[in-house]
Design a protein around this motif. Structure first.
Motif, PDB file in Angstrom:
ATOM      1  N   SER A  30       0.940  -1.207  -0.005  1.00  0.00           N
ATOM      2  CA  SER A  30       0.064   0.082  -0.099  1.00  0.00           C
ATOM      3  C   SER A  30       0.881   1.125   0.016  1.00  0.00           C
ATOM      4  O   SER A  30       1.951   1.228   0.118  1.00  0.00           O
ATOM      5  CB  SER A  30      -0.892   0.105   1.311  1.00  0.00           C
ATOM      6  N   ARG A  31       0.202   2.437  -0.292  1.00  0.00           N
ATOM      7  CA  ARG A  31       1.006   3.672  -0.469  1.00  0.00           C
ATOM      8  C   ARG A  31       0.553   4.478   0.525  1.00  0.00           C
ATOM      9  O   ARG A  31      -0.625   4.453   1.371  1.00  0.00           O
ATOM     10  CB  ARG A  31       0.874   4.243  -1.853  1.00  0.00           C
ATOM     11  N   ARG A  63      -3.649   4.505   4.649  1.00  0.00           N
ATOM     12  CA  ARG A  63      -2.998   3.761   3.702  1.00  0.00           C
ATOM     13  C   ARG A  63      -3.949   3.600   2.266  1.00  0.00           C
ATOM     14  O   ARG A  63      -5.132   3.675   2.569  1.00  0.00           O
ATOM     15  CB  ARG A  63      -2.733   2.213   4.358  1.00  0.00           C
ATOM     16  N   ALA A  91      -2.786   0.498  -4.676  1.00  0.00           N
ATOM     17  CA  ALA A  91      -2.231   0.817  -5.803  1.00  0.00           C
ATOM     18  C   ALA A  91      -2.828  -0.038  -6.841  1.00  0.00           C
ATOM     19  O   ALA A  91      -3.057  -1.291  -6.590  1.00  0.00           O
ATOM     20  CB  ALA A  91      -0.855   0.628  -5.811  1.00  0.00           C
TER      21      ALA A  91
END
Length: 623
Positions: free
Chosen positions: A268-269, A305, A308
């Motif tokens: 996750s980003r 979070r 993507a």
């Protein structure tokens, strides 16, 4: 109040005399249109690259200087523009993409015929082109709406569009641009997004701000097709880590197909910077689509979070309206509920199919933590062993033919060790994905041996996820239990919020919330989900109504019930500090292998980390 100063009011001045209605000239109309189409340099690049794609280009080169303020140039090898059509191409609403008979059957990027005249109205635009089969090339220049005659040019094939001095005709717009670096980053993001949409086209992005041009991005044409083409292009645009940690998506519902790649929850980003949606190959930024993506991952990621994904929606052009905004970044579906349901169900089904898998970046991070921040000492030639001596040393250090694991060795005393049951030894559990438990470290972590390395499992986090999935499965099998309120609660809301809530009353009843109309502007709440306990009905209804207004659907009730189940799972799972037997550890590993989403805990953190033998050898300098 404006105490001490002059009072400012748009109503204080006497009414001005009526002005005559008059037609704006083309220059003014183009400058107004440019305010919608060309918001910043990246907007101009988007329009020009989309024109190149519509022209059938196989390679596109994009160049800019000073963040696009002083120079933007797009060169392509497409079919070009005939010399006698160059002047018409700079007229408003002149396009070769559609004939105007059906504005819903749009199969190209451009169709409004506004980009080129808008760019020519605010800067110095030059178009040089050579149509396929033409004897020579031609070019035309328009400066702030003033057009020069067509003249011959030197060009082999394709089209070169050059825009200099953006917003020259409207210098006030320059004050609203960000720094050159920020504008260059926006251009790069636009080009990368378009590159994802067309894997078979080559892209090159060049910064010509300095004397020595710098290549900022390159993506060569991909020869493969289908999923493999997307994977290769995604590797070029988003990096190797994303592709290695992404799962393929392929789902269809009522004539709408969803394909693409979605990353595992453990990959996750920290921001929503790696979310790309395409509708019939057109890149879009639609809040309903992004909301559906967020809803699909809601059960796997914490609020800070972001997932993507690169997702493509394909449907009949008649089922989607792309003529919502001049920038064409928003779309409107004929049936948005079907699209949202397809995205949520398609992603959740694919994530469930990933089982216990976790992202490889987790192992890479663990390996980096083991290595520490120190810098390895240089190895000089005199320190290197000769090949015969090195081979002899490796042979001497090789393991015995019948190696002993931690569980078989009586000398291992730093960890909790249990001898595996005879059945587990007989079936050789090391060949299974999560291997065979060998030790429990600090009464918290399970150390497992696999055929290719070792696995370290957080027992509490893993068991918490298993219990949580079991609770959700039992809740899905049975109807959501409801509790009737002794005194129904009356909630007053705006009329449009009441209408939205009553429109989904059956859906809310299925989730345990029973409501009905109670006169104009009020709703009566009769039953609530029993699992939520005592519920304040008013804030719950307002949250649901806000979500319906924003996304057209609601997940508030489900999210609240999932949060309760998550807390129950946390309290009902294996606690840190509890000693586990070998049978318990191996049973946990086998259940993880059989349970979807067991690769991450309820908060999105990984439940296990794997290190291969090669990783271990690198840690100890054996490679």
């Amino acid at each position: 109040m404006n105490a001490g100063g002059p009072k400012i009011s748009i109503f204080s001045d006497p009414p001005s005399p009526r002005r005559r209605i008059r037609q704006l000239d083309d220059a003014a109309a183009n400058r107004i249109a440019a305010g919608e189409v060309v918001e910043r340099p990246a907007s101009a690049i988007k329009e020009l690259v989309e024109n190149a794609l519509d022209a059938g280009a196989g390679r596109i080169e994009i160049a800019y200087a000073d963040g696009g303020r002083t120079l933007m140039q797009v060169s392509d090898d497409g079919h070009g523009i005939p010399a006698d059509e160059l002047e018409l191409a700079l007229s408003r609403h002149a396009t070769s993409k559609i004939d105007g008979s059906d504005l819903l059957d749009i199969r190209s990027f451009g169709f409004r015929g506004e980009a080129l005249p808008s760019l020519g109205a605010v800067g110095r635009l030059t178009i040089a082109s050579r149509a396929a089969g033409a004897a020579e090339a031609a070019e035309i220049t328009v400066t702030c709406g003033r057009m020069d005659p067509v003249r011959p040019a030197a060009l082999r094939a394709g089209t070169v569009v050059t825009l200099r001095d953006l917003f020259r005709a409207t210098p006030a717009r320059l004050k609203f641009l960000r720094t050159d670096r920020a504008e260059a980053q926006a251009i790069g993001e636009t080009v990368r997004r378009l590159a994802l949409a067309a894997p078979g086209v080559g892209f090159a992005l060049i910064d010509r701000s300095d004397d020595a041009p710098r290549e900022m991005f390159r993506a060569d044409p991909v020869q493969a097709e289908g999923e493999e083409a997307l994977r290769q292009r995604a590797r070029q645009v988003m990096g190797r880590d994303f592709v290695e940690n992404a799962i393929a998506i392929d789902a269809e519902r009522e004539g709408i197909r969803l394909t693409g790649l979605a990353a595992l929850p453990t990959y996750s980003r920290g921001a929503a910077v790696a979310q790309h949606f395409f509708v019939n190959a057109r890149p879009v930024r639609d809040k309903q689509l992004l909301g559906a993506l967020r809803a699909a991952y809601a059960d796997f990621l914490s609020r800070d979070r972001h997932p993507a994904a690169v997702l493509f929606l394909s449907c009949d052009p008649q089922a989607v309206d792309v003529n919502v905004h001049p920038a064409k970044a928003e779309v409107r579906f004929r049936d948005p509920g079907v699209v949202r349901g397809l995205i949520v169900s398609g992603l959740r089904h694919a994530l469930a199919g990933a089982g216990h898998r976790a992202s490889t970046t987790v192992s890479d991070a663990a390996l980096g933590a083991f290595r520490g921040a120190g810098v390895a000492a240089p190895i000089y030639q005199m320190d290197r062993a000769a090949r015969p001596a090195l081979d002899l040393s490796r042979a001497w250090q090789a393991p015995d033919p019948a190696p002993q694991g931690f569980a078989e060795s009586a000398a291992w005393t730093s960890a909790r060790v249990e001898t595996p049951a005879p059945d587990a030894q007989a079936e050789d559990a090391t060949t299974l994905p999560l291997g065979a438990a060998r030790a429990q470290l600090h009464e918290t972590y399970i150390l497992s041996q696999t055929a290719t390395g070792v696995v370290l499992v957080d027992a509490h986090a893993a068991h918490e996820r298993l219990v949580y999935e079991g609770l959700k499965a039992r809740l899905r099998e049975n109807a959501v239990p409801r509790q009737a309120l002794l005194i129904p609660e009356i909630v007053e809301l705006a009329a449009d919020d009441c209408a939205r809530l009553l429109a989904v009353a059956d859906e809310l009843a299925g989730a345990g919330l029973v409501i009905e109309a109670f006169g104009p502007g009020a709703i009566c709440v009769r039953e609530t989900p029993a699992i939520l306990g005592t519920v304040a009905a008013e804030p719950l209804l307002r949250d649901v109504a806000d979500e319906l207004a924003d996304l057209g659907a609601t997940t508030t009730l489900g999210a609240r019930m999932d949060a309760v189940l998550s807390r129950m799972a946390c309290h009902g799972s294996v606690r840190s500090g509890r000693r586990m037997s070998a049978e318990e550890m191996n049973a946990l590993l086998r259940e993880m292998e059989a349970t979807p989403h067991s690769g991450q805990c309820n908060h999105g953190r990984p439940t296990w980390v794997a290190l291969s033998l090669a990783d271990l050898e690198r840690l100890f300098g054996r490679r």
